[in-house]
Each structure stands twice: as structure tokens, then as C-alpha cells.
Design a protein around this motif. Sequence first.
Motif, PDB file in Angstrom:
ATOM      1  N   PRO A 225      -1.825 -15.767  -9.721  1.00 24.85           N
ATOM      2  CA  PRO A 225      -1.389 -14.434 -10.143  1.00 24.85           C
ATOM      3  C   PRO A 225       0.115 -14.272  -9.971  1.00 24.85           C
ATOM      4  O   PRO A 225       0.699 -14.796  -9.017  1.00 24.85           O
ATOM      5  CB  PRO A 225      -2.149 -13.503  -9.198  1.00 24.85           C
ATOM      6  CG  PRO A 225      -2.346 -14.314  -7.956  1.00 24.85           C
ATOM      7  CD  PRO A 225      -2.532 -15.740  -8.422  1.00 24.85           C
ATOM      8  N   ILE A 226       0.745 -13.571 -10.893  1.00 21.68           N
ATOM      9  CA  ILE A 226       2.159 -13.232 -10.740  1.00 21.68           C
ATOM     10  C   ILE A 226       2.254 -12.316  -9.522  1.00 21.68           C
ATOM     11  O   ILE A 226       1.645 -11.242  -9.498  1.00 21.68           O
ATOM     12  CB  ILE A 226       2.688 -12.541 -12.002  1.00 21.68           C
ATOM     13  CG1 ILE A 226       2.600 -13.489 -13.202  1.00 21.68           C
ATOM     14  CG2 ILE A 226       4.122 -12.051 -11.796  1.00 21.68           C
ATOM     15  CD1 ILE A 226       2.959 -12.850 -14.529  1.00 21.68           C
ATOM     16  N   PRO A 227       2.954 -12.729  -8.478  1.00 26.19           N
ATOM     17  CA  PRO A 227       2.909 -11.978  -7.218  1.00 26.19           C
ATOM     18  C   PRO A 227       3.538 -10.589  -7.334  1.00 26.19           C
ATOM     19  O   PRO A 227       4.566 -10.395  -7.986  1.00 26.19           O
ATOM     20  CB  PRO A 227       3.691 -12.863  -6.244  1.00 26.19           C
ATOM     21  CG  PRO A 227       4.565 -13.709  -7.108  1.00 26.19           C
ATOM     22  CD  PRO A 227       3.806 -13.941  -8.381  1.00 26.19           C
ATOM     23  N   GLY A 228       2.878  -9.627  -6.700  1.00 26.80           N
ATOM     24  CA  GLY A 228       3.429  -8.281  -6.599  1.00 26.80           C
ATOM     25  C   GLY A 228       2.993  -7.316  -7.673  1.00 26.80           C
ATOM     26  O   GLY A 228       3.314  -6.130  -7.601  1.00 26.80           O
ATOM     27  N   PHE A 229       2.229  -7.807  -8.699  1.00 25.86           N
ATOM     28  CA  PHE A 229       1.865  -6.929  -9.818  1.00 25.86           C
ATOM     29  C   PHE A 229       0.372  -7.023 -10.111  1.00 25.86           C
ATOM     30  O   PHE A 229      -0.241  -8.085  -9.999  1.00 25.86           O
ATOM     31  CB  PHE A 229       2.651  -7.306 -11.079  1.00 25.86           C
ATOM     32  CG  PHE A 229       4.135  -7.151 -10.931  1.00 25.86           C
ATOM     33  CD1 PHE A 229       4.743  -5.913 -11.081  1.00 25.86           C
ATOM     34  CD2 PHE A 229       4.929  -8.244 -10.614  1.00 25.86           C
ATOM     35  CE1 PHE A 229       6.115  -5.772 -10.928  1.00 25.86           C
ATOM     36  CE2 PHE A 229       6.302  -8.116 -10.453  1.00 25.86           C
ATOM     37  CZ  PHE A 229       6.893  -6.865 -10.611  1.00 25.86           C
ATOM     38  N   LYS A 230      -0.191  -5.890 -10.512  1.00 29.49           N
ATOM     39  CA  LYS A 230      -1.595  -5.849 -10.911  1.00 29.49           C
ATOM     40  C   LYS A 230      -1.775  -4.754 -11.956  1.00 29.49           C
ATOM     41  O   LYS A 230      -0.901  -3.893 -12.138  1.00 29.49           O
ATOM     42  CB  LYS A 230      -2.492  -5.587  -9.695  1.00 29.49           C
ATOM     43  CG  LYS A 230      -2.205  -4.290  -8.961  1.00 29.49           C
ATOM     44  CD  LYS A 230      -3.043  -4.176  -7.683  1.00 29.49           C
ATOM     45  CE  LYS A 230      -2.709  -2.906  -6.904  1.00 29.49           C
ATOM     46  NZ  LYS A 230      -3.497  -2.795  -5.653  1.00 29.49           N
ATOM     47  N   ILE A 231      -2.907  -4.811 -12.629  1.00 30.36           N
ATOM     48  CA  ILE A 231      -3.225  -3.832 -13.668  1.00 30.36           C
ATOM     49  C   ILE A 231      -4.550  -3.177 -13.329  1.00 30.36           C
ATOM     50  O   ILE A 231      -5.508  -3.852 -12.959  1.00 30.36           O
ATOM     51  CB  ILE A 231      -3.292  -4.499 -15.054  1.00 30.36           C
ATOM     52  CG1 ILE A 231      -1.877  -4.838 -15.547  1.00 30.36           C
ATOM     53  CG2 ILE A 231      -3.991  -3.598 -16.071  1.00 30.36           C
ATOM     54  CD1 ILE A 231      -1.832  -5.535 -16.886  1.00 30.36           C
ATOM     55  N   SER A 232      -4.613  -1.866 -13.441  1.00 31.67           N
ATOM     56  CA  SER A 232      -5.845  -1.122 -13.217  1.00 31.67           C
ATOM     57  C   SER A 232      -6.489  -0.836 -14.574  1.00 31.67           C
ATOM     58  O   SER A 232      -5.866  -0.213 -15.439  1.00 31.67           O
ATOM     59  CB  SER A 232      -5.559   0.191 -12.488  1.00 31.67           C
ATOM     60  OG  SER A 232      -6.750   0.920 -12.292  1.00 31.67           O
ATOM     61  N   PRO A 280      -8.118  -7.056  -0.313  1.00 30.93           N
ATOM     62  CA  PRO A 280      -7.101  -6.395   0.517  1.00 30.93           C
ATOM     63  C   PRO A 280      -5.735  -7.067   0.448  1.00 30.93           C
ATOM     64  O   PRO A 280      -4.729  -6.445   0.781  1.00 30.93           O
ATOM     65  CB  PRO A 280      -7.696  -6.474   1.935  1.00 30.93           C
ATOM     66  CG  PRO A 280      -8.659  -7.601   1.900  1.00 30.93           C
ATOM     67  CD  PRO A 280      -9.224  -7.607   0.509  1.00 30.93           C
ATOM     68  N   LYS A 281      -5.683  -8.328   0.015  1.00 30.73           N
ATOM     69  CA  LYS A 281      -4.403  -9.035  -0.057  1.00 30.73           C
ATOM     70  C   LYS A 281      -3.452  -8.416  -1.078  1.00 30.73           C
ATOM     71  O   LYS A 281      -2.239  -8.609  -0.979  1.00 30.73           O
ATOM     72  CB  LYS A 281      -4.632 -10.508  -0.407  1.00 30.73           C
ATOM     73  CG  LYS A 281      -5.347 -11.312   0.664  1.00 30.73           C
ATOM     74  CD  LYS A 281      -5.535 -12.756   0.213  1.00 30.73           C
ATOM     75  CE  LYS A 281      -6.279 -13.577   1.260  1.00 30.73           C
ATOM     76  NZ  LYS A 281      -6.500 -14.978   0.817  1.00 30.73           N
ATOM     77  N   VAL A 282      -3.997  -7.704  -2.063  1.00 29.50           N
ATOM     78  CA  VAL A 282      -3.139  -7.153  -3.122  1.00 29.50           C
ATOM     79  C   VAL A 282      -3.032  -5.630  -3.016  1.00 29.50           C
ATOM     80  O   VAL A 282      -2.590  -4.981  -3.961  1.00 29.50           O
ATOM     81  CB  VAL A 282      -3.660  -7.560  -4.519  1.00 29.50           C
ATOM     82  CG1 VAL A 282      -3.746  -9.087  -4.632  1.00 29.50           C
ATOM     83  CG2 VAL A 282      -5.027  -6.949  -4.822  1.00 29.50           C
ATOM     84  N   ARG A 283      -3.439  -5.091  -1.887  1.00 29.40           N
ATOM     85  CA  ARG A 283      -3.458  -3.634  -1.735  1.00 29.40           C
ATOM     86  C   ARG A 283      -2.073  -3.023  -1.988  1.00 29.40           C
ATOM     87  O   ARG A 283      -1.969  -1.946  -2.570  1.00 29.40           O
ATOM     88  CB  ARG A 283      -3.956  -3.264  -0.341  1.00 29.40           C
ATOM     89  CG  ARG A 283      -4.180  -1.761  -0.135  1.00 29.40           C
ATOM     90  CD  ARG A 283      -4.891  -1.485   1.173  1.00 29.40           C
ATOM     91  NE  ARG A 283      -6.265  -1.967   1.166  1.00 29.40           N
ATOM     92  CZ  ARG A 283      -6.819  -2.724   2.100  1.00 29.40           C
ATOM     93  NH1 ARG A 283      -6.081  -3.114   3.149  1.00 29.40           N
ATOM     94  NH2 ARG A 283      -8.070  -3.082   2.035  1.00 29.40           N
ATOM     95  N   GLY A 284      -1.032  -3.677  -1.564  1.00 30.98           N
ATOM     96  CA  GLY A 284       0.311  -3.126  -1.711  1.00 30.98           C
ATOM     97  C   GLY A 284       1.022  -3.543  -2.991  1.00 30.98           C
ATOM     98  O   GLY A 284       2.186  -3.186  -3.186  1.00 30.98           O
ATOM     99  N   TRP A 285       0.373  -4.269  -3.866  1.00 31.73           N
ATOM    100  CA  TRP A 285       1.009  -4.712  -5.105  1.00 31.73           C
ATOM    101  C   TRP A 285       1.195  -3.552  -6.075  1.00 31.73           C
ATOM    102  O   TRP A 285       0.385  -2.607  -6.105  1.00 31.73           O
ATOM    103  CB  TRP A 285       0.191  -5.822  -5.772  1.00 31.73           C
ATOM    104  CG  TRP A 285       0.256  -7.133  -5.042  1.00 31.73           C
ATOM    105  CD1 TRP A 285       0.643  -7.346  -3.757  1.00 31.73           C
ATOM    106  CD2 TRP A 285      -0.093  -8.420  -5.560  1.00 31.73           C
ATOM    107  NE1 TRP A 285       0.562  -8.684  -3.451  1.00 31.73           N
ATOM    108  CE2 TRP A 285       0.120  -9.361  -4.531  1.00 31.73           C
ATOM    109  CE3 TRP A 285      -0.574  -8.863  -6.796  1.00 31.73           C
ATOM    110  CZ2 TRP A 285      -0.128 -10.721  -4.701  1.00 31.73           C
ATOM    111  CZ3 TRP A 285      -0.824 -10.215  -6.966  1.00 31.73           C
ATOM    112  CH2 TRP A 285      -0.606 -11.122  -5.951  1.00 31.73           C
ATOM    113  N   GLN A 286       2.217  -3.613  -6.875  1.00 30.49           N
ATOM    114  CA  GLN A 286       2.545  -2.540  -7.821  1.00 30.49           C
ATOM    115  C   GLN A 286       1.570  -2.539  -9.000  1.00 30.49           C
ATOM    116  O   GLN A 286       1.321  -3.565  -9.639  1.00 30.49           O
ATOM    117  CB  GLN A 286       3.962  -2.717  -8.352  1.00 30.49           C
ATOM    118  CG  GLN A 286       4.383  -1.679  -9.372  1.00 30.49           C
ATOM    119  CD  GLN A 286       5.787  -1.910  -9.918  1.00 30.49           C
ATOM    120  OE1 GLN A 286       6.561  -2.689  -9.328  1.00 30.49           O
ATOM    121  NE2 GLN A 286       6.121  -1.276 -11.019  1.00 30.49           N
TER     122      GLN A 286
END
Length: 288
Positions: A225-232, A280-286
Motif C-alpha cells: 500500500p502507498i503509505p499514509g493514504f487510504k480510501i473510504s 489498526p495499523k492504518v488508523r491514522g492514515w489520511q
Amino acid sequence: MTRRSYLRGCLGGALGLAQVWPSCAAEPVQAAGPADVMADLQRFLGSRSPLDIQDFGGPFSRRDVVEAVLLHQALHRGGWTQALQFQDMPSGERLLREISSGKLICSATTYWSQDIAGAEDGTLLSLPMIGVGEFEAGLYTAPSNTHALAAKSAADVRALSVVSNRNWAVDWQTLAALGFQQRHHVTSWELMPRMVAAGRADFLLAPFQNSADLSLQVNGVRLLPIPGFKISLQGTRHYLVARKHPQGMALLGALNNGLQQLRAQGVIHSAYQQSGFFNPKVRGWQKL
């Protein structure tokens, strides 16, 4: 009936449910499952029964494999006693046709409520497995794609190209709404990781994984995954049940009964978390 078309024998026999569902000796009810999911389900289970699973982590665990296990647990808790035999489906479109026509009774995994558009007269939805705003996806790219992995802002990410399927209405519409101009349509999921690995697209959307580095493995292709970003992805996801199947309403009642029990006991949330989907590892990702 070939091995490619059906899991060997009734699902009860193949997955060790014959002792729990004594009506396995009767003619099994035909259901539908994505071919790759059903293959990984057997790898995940090994010699175990789906009804015995309490820890949903480990090799071959992922969201849709876990959903296939939860389907069996919910039906059992809801009092369903007839064996299911899953026919491999090459695409979501084919799966929906087979269920909405009443040929197959239900899906092994969940689909967006929007996915049944145009087939509502033949398709019923179970209680939601995934609620609005709960589905978070990673932007998975090749480890060699240093440009994508170096993205530092939302603008950097939106400038990348993505491979998806325009028939996946929620994914495609979300990408368009977020401003992704370079969207490549591919009908087959199996082709998408190979396209990303070959550099023909920068990334694809996929649920987060339970691997230590969140990496995704598909047919020998490894993506990060591209670190720091996610899509809802917005919407609710449900099992599909055939309205026109003679046993469809009975299965739906048993399924919903069992799902209510599993949710009240925290099993559904734990299963999604152990599979890496609720991560939980991506909880703080934008969120883009």
C-alpha cells in the motif's frame, strides 16, 4: 460437473460439515462463490470445519475468505441444515445473474447494495455485514514503483493512474469523485495485479491485509500500500440471496438470525480485524 465448476462433493463433505449438517446426504443446494475465494477458503481451512474457526487470522485469511466462513457459521446458528455446494463464478456479473434468476441460492461473500441495481426483483439482501464508512481500502502498488510509494500529498496520489472495473459501481464512482483522471477499466481482478506489477497502472484498490507489512499477494504478485493514504468506500455490503429460489426465503431467515447472533457476540468485528480488513495499523492514515 467438473472440479473447476464445483468444489468436490457437497460443501459439508468437502469442508468437514457432514457431521454437523446431517442432511448432507440429501441433494445439496447450489450456491455461488468467486473461484479465487473458494480456492483460498479451502487452503485457509485445511482439514478444519468452518464451524470450528475462532481465530480468523493466519495464511490465506482475507476479508472475502472470512466472509465465506462466517456465512457457514451464521447459517448453522440460524438453524439451516441443508448442505451448500458452491459453483465457481468467473465474475460478479455472472454471479448476480445466476442468483437473480434463482438458479443459485446465495453468494459466499458480500456485495455492495448498489451491485444489485437492475436485479432487485430477483435478489434479496442479508442484514449488512459492513456498514456505511467501515470499508477502507489501500492503494496497492508494486514495490518497484518508487514514484507512487513516494507520494506525500493527496495531489500526488490523485496524479497516479489506477486500474479498476467500471462495473464495480462503488469503486469506480468513488475514484471519479475523488478526482482520479487516469482510470483504466479491466474486467478481471486476476489481471489487475499483473498490470500494476508491469507498470501499466500505478495502483489498484484492495482491502488491507493481515500481513506484517500489509502486503497483498495475488497469484505470485506482491503489492504494497502507498503509505499514509487510504480510501473510504461508501455503502453497505450484504450476502446476496435468490428471491426466486424455492428455499431462498428460508435461507435468508436462517442467515439473518445467525448474523444477529454473531454480531451481538462480537464475532463479525473480530473476524474482520483478525483478517486485516479492520486494521489498526492504518488508523491514522489520511482518507482521500
